[in-house]
Design a protein around this motif. Structure first.
Motif, PDB file in Angstrom:
ATOM      1  N   ALA A   3    -129.554 -10.548  86.854  1.00  0.00           N
ATOM      2  CA  ALA A   3    -129.268 -11.415  85.706  1.00  0.00           C
ATOM      3  C   ALA A   3    -127.770 -11.489  85.439  1.00  0.00           C
ATOM      4  N   SER A   4    -127.066 -10.389  85.652  1.00  0.00           N
ATOM      5  CA  SER A   4    -125.620 -10.373  85.407  1.00  0.00           C
ATOM      6  C   SER A   4    -124.845 -11.101  86.484  1.00  0.00           C
ATOM      7  N   GLU A   5    -125.467 -11.290  87.648  1.00  0.00           N
ATOM      8  CA  GLU A   5    -124.774 -11.938  88.773  1.00  0.00           C
ATOM      9  C   GLU A   5    -125.112 -13.417  88.912  1.00  0.00           C
ATOM     10  N   SER A   6    -126.224 -13.867  88.286  1.00  0.00           N
ATOM     11  CA  SER A   6    -126.715 -15.229  88.465  1.00  0.00           C
ATOM     12  C   SER A   6    -126.626 -16.003  87.151  1.00  0.00           C
ATOM     13  N   LYS A   7    -126.523 -17.312  87.276  1.00  0.00           N
ATOM     14  CA  LYS A   7    -126.519 -18.137  86.065  1.00  0.00           C
ATOM     15  C   LYS A   7    -127.883 -18.135  85.397  1.00  0.00           C
ATOM     16  N   CYS A   8    -128.932 -18.070  86.208  1.00  0.00           N
ATOM     17  CA  CYS A   8    -130.268 -17.941  85.634  1.00  0.00           C
ATOM     18  C   CYS A   8    -131.152 -17.146  86.584  1.00  0.00           C
ATOM     19  N   LEU A   9    -132.192 -16.559  85.994  1.00  0.00           N
ATOM     20  CA  LEU A   9    -133.078 -15.669  86.744  1.00  0.00           C
ATOM     21  C   LEU A   9    -134.516 -16.062  86.474  1.00  0.00           C
ATOM     22  N   LEU A  10    -135.346 -16.021  87.516  1.00  0.00           N
ATOM     23  CA  LEU A  10    -136.770 -16.333  87.411  1.00  0.00           C
ATOM     24  C   LEU A  10    -137.582 -15.109  87.800  1.00  0.00           C
ATOM     25  N   LEU A  11    -138.467 -14.669  86.905  1.00  0.00           N
ATOM     26  CA  LEU A  11    -139.385 -13.564  87.204  1.00  0.00           C
ATOM     27  C   LEU A  11    -140.802 -14.118  87.279  1.00  0.00           C
ATOM     28  N   THR A  12    -141.394 -14.028  88.470  1.00  0.00           N
ATOM     29  CA  THR A  12    -142.759 -14.520  88.667  1.00  0.00           C
ATOM     30  C   THR A  12    -143.726 -13.347  88.753  1.00  0.00           C
ATOM     31  N   GLY A  13    -145.013 -13.652  88.685  1.00  0.00           N
ATOM     32  CA  GLY A  13    -146.046 -12.625  88.795  1.00  0.00           C
ATOM     33  C   GLY A  13    -147.304 -13.083  88.102  1.00  0.00           C
ATOM     34  N   ALA A  14    -148.423 -12.461  88.452  1.00  0.00           N
ATOM     35  CA  ALA A  14    -149.708 -12.842  87.869  1.00  0.00           C
ATOM     36  C   ALA A  14    -149.717 -12.587  86.369  1.00  0.00           C
ATOM     37  N   ARG A  15    -150.653 -13.203  85.688  1.00  0.00           N
ATOM     38  CA  ARG A  15    -150.844 -12.953  84.262  1.00  0.00           C
ATOM     39  C   ARG A  15    -151.105 -11.468  84.016  1.00  0.00           C
ATOM     40  N   GLN A  16    -150.532 -10.961  82.928  1.00  0.00           N
ATOM     41  CA  GLN A  16    -150.807  -9.613  82.423  1.00  0.00           C
ATOM     42  C   GLN A  16    -150.222  -8.481  83.261  1.00  0.00           C
ATOM     43  N   VAL A  17    -149.280  -8.787  84.168  1.00  0.00           N
ATOM     44  CA  VAL A  17    -148.646  -7.685  84.906  1.00  0.00           C
ATOM     45  C   VAL A  17    -147.467  -7.102  84.133  1.00  0.00           C
ATOM     46  N   GLN A  73    -147.214 -19.059  87.844  1.00  0.00           N
ATOM     47  CA  GLN A  73    -147.612 -19.988  88.912  1.00  0.00           C
ATOM     48  C   GLN A  73    -146.432 -20.156  89.857  1.00  0.00           C
ATOM     49  N   LYS A  74    -146.390 -19.266  90.830  1.00  0.00           N
ATOM     50  CA  LYS A  74    -145.200 -19.072  91.645  1.00  0.00           C
ATOM     51  C   LYS A  74    -144.697 -20.328  92.344  1.00  0.00           C
ATOM     52  N   LEU A  75    -145.541 -21.008  93.089  1.00  0.00           N
ATOM     53  CA  LEU A  75    -145.043 -22.120  93.881  1.00  0.00           C
ATOM     54  C   LEU A  75    -144.733 -23.356  93.043  1.00  0.00           C
ATOM     55  N   GLU A  76    -145.480 -23.558  91.964  1.00  0.00           N
ATOM     56  CA  GLU A  76    -145.109 -24.654  91.063  1.00  0.00           C
ATOM     57  C   GLU A  76    -143.714 -24.400  90.496  1.00  0.00           C
ATOM     58  N   LEU A  77    -143.478 -23.151  90.122  1.00  0.00           N
ATOM     59  CA  LEU A  77    -142.158 -22.790  89.619  1.00  0.00           C
ATOM     60  C   LEU A  77    -141.108 -22.973  90.696  1.00  0.00           C
ATOM     61  N   MET A  78    -141.387 -22.491  91.873  1.00  0.00           N
ATOM     62  CA  MET A  78    -140.423 -22.601  92.957  1.00  0.00           C
ATOM     63  C   MET A  78    -140.104 -24.046  93.276  1.00  0.00           C
ATOM     64  N   LYS A  79    -141.115 -24.913  93.184  1.00  0.00           N
ATOM     65  CA  LYS A  79    -140.888 -26.335  93.425  1.00  0.00           C
ATOM     66  C   LYS A  79    -139.886 -26.885  92.410  1.00  0.00           C
ATOM     67  N   GLY A  80    -140.116 -26.587  91.143  1.00  0.00           N
ATOM     68  CA  GLY A  80    -139.194 -27.036  90.110  1.00  0.00           C
ATOM     69  C   GLY A  80    -137.811 -26.449  90.290  1.00  0.00           C
TER      70      GLY A  80
END
Length: 410
Positions: free
Chosen positions: A16-30, A106-113
């Motif tokens: 997070a400190s090195e990037s302008k934005c960060l994405l954390l993916t993973g299944a529900r409730q992890v 929803q990993k790949l939908e996010l990755m697409k965006g």
């Protein structure tokens, strides 16, 4: 509710400190939202689970960002990823790091965006359920690869896993370890609330058919994926099953382990194996209601393998490493005989291939690494130390290039 320290935390903060934005993916409730709220408590926070918030982000993005200034954490961002175009404009105006943190299931939908709007501007990480290391308070955070260096470092912080079947049956969702929650009630609610609600946005199926599909897939965890077989059980078409499996993978419910590909292995099977990411959910769907029943069942081998594979994947994602290009399996026939060879995992690192067998035994034998020599056929690659991960209580060399390890070494 007690907070369980997550292994990924320090790397997450660094990214997070090195990037302008960060994405954390993973299944529900992890535990994505809980982790981010603890590690980035100074961030403003909104969730796109809220319809009014989504509507404002879509229809009045400038007003949305006025009401929610940076640094900003947006939860479930995939539910309105049109906002990413506006995020791109904002971060391009400044060189400041850590402006946005996103999470979503929803990993790949996010990755697409992300790939369309924020290419080169976002750091992507994955959070899984609790690992054995996290459950047992082990702070070692290197990915599993059986080099001499790894084994020496790992031996400095080993923990006893004498309740392993309880953990395999319980699963890895943090809530089951935070509070005294009934196991059946938790997984029943998980399937009804999260899987049916979230995934049914992507799958057009009635709840009975959808549950039959989940159960059919869970019953095949640890096996080579056979779409036709599942389609026959569920009563829908094979293309439909392919689409639904893809959705389970994108939402972090299953993992498809790809076969090792090399022209030297011309008779190798090209079909992936399928694994549930959480053994507790797989046990619930296949109706193994107690740890003792599971331990003495016909599916113990597959469930043990599923658990070990999942734990190895967690060691990669918790270190911020993409495991998709490092972990494979091999199955194929030798040209000189009709015998089929199989290696449960092939871990590739720095041009070296490490064969790993996963066996539910406390009495490992050298013959369990009998297929490893097939990797010697592959040009420009070296074969590293072979491993039998099993229920032995200590490290034991079976041959000079083959070692049996307790799963505490993962």
């Amino acid at each position: 509710m007690a907070y369980i320290e997550r292994a990924i935390s320090s790397i997450l903060k660094k990214r997070a400190s090195e990037s302008k934005c960060l994405l954390l993916t993973g299944a529900r409730q992890v535990g994505k939202s809980t982790l981010l709220k603890h590690q980035f408590a100074d961030y403003n926070r909104v969730s796109f689970d809220d319809k009014m918030t989504r509507m404002q982000a879509k229809e009045e993005p400038k007003l949305f960002f006025l009401n929610n200034p940076r640094p900003l954490f947006i939860d479930e961002v995939q539910k309105e990823n049109s906002i990413l175009e506006d995020v791109k404009l904002l971060i391009d105006e400044s060189e400041e790091r850590g402006q946005f943190i996103f999470s979503g299931s929803q990993k790949l939908e996010l990755m697409k965006g992300m790939s369309e709007s924020l290419a080169g501007r976002v750091s992507v990480m994955e959070l899984s359920g609790l690992s054995l290391r996290e459950i047992k308070g082990v702070h070692f955070n290197k990915h599993f690869v059986p080099t001499d260096e790894y084994l020496k470092e790992r031996e400095k912080e080993l923990a006893d896993y004498d309740d392993i079947w309880e953990i395999i049956h319980k699963g890895s969702y943090p809530e089951l370890y935070d509070v005294d929650r009934d196991w059946q009630d938790y997984y029943s609610s998980y399937v009804d609330t999260y899987l049916e609600r979230d995934i049914n946005e992507l799958i057009a199926a009635d709840s009975i058919t959808f549950f039959k599909f989940l159960t059919a897939v869970a019953a095949r965890t640890g096996e080579i994926l056979n779409y036709a077989n599942i389609a026959s059980d569920v009563g829908v078409s094979e293309p439909t099953i392919k689409n639904w499996i893809s959705i389970l993978e994108r939402t972090g419910i299953v993992f498809l382990l790809q076969p090792y590909s090399s022209s030297a292995l011309s008779r190798a099977i090209k079909t992936p194996k399928i694994y549930f990411r959480d053994t507790g959910l797989a046990c619930y769907l296949t109706r193994w209601l107690t740890a003792d029943a599971l331990k003495n069942s016909a599916v113990t081998g597959n469930m043990f393998e599923t658990f070990v594979v999942s734990e190895i994947l967690k060691t990669y994602s918790n270190e911020g490493i993409d495991y998709r290009f490092s972990i494979f399996y091999y199955r194929g026939k030798d040209k000189t005989s009709s015998r089929e060879n199989e290696i449960d995992l092939v871990i590739e690192e720095n041009g070296v291939l490490y064969p790993v067998e996963i066996k539910m035994t406390g009495n490992p034998k050298a013959i369990m690494g009998g297929a490893n020599a097939v990797l010697d056929k592959i040009p420009d690659k070296k074969r590293g130390l072979g491993v039998v991960l099993c229920l032995t209580d200590k490290k034991m060399y079976l041959r000079e290039n083959l070692v049996a390890l307790p799963i505490s070494y993962i």
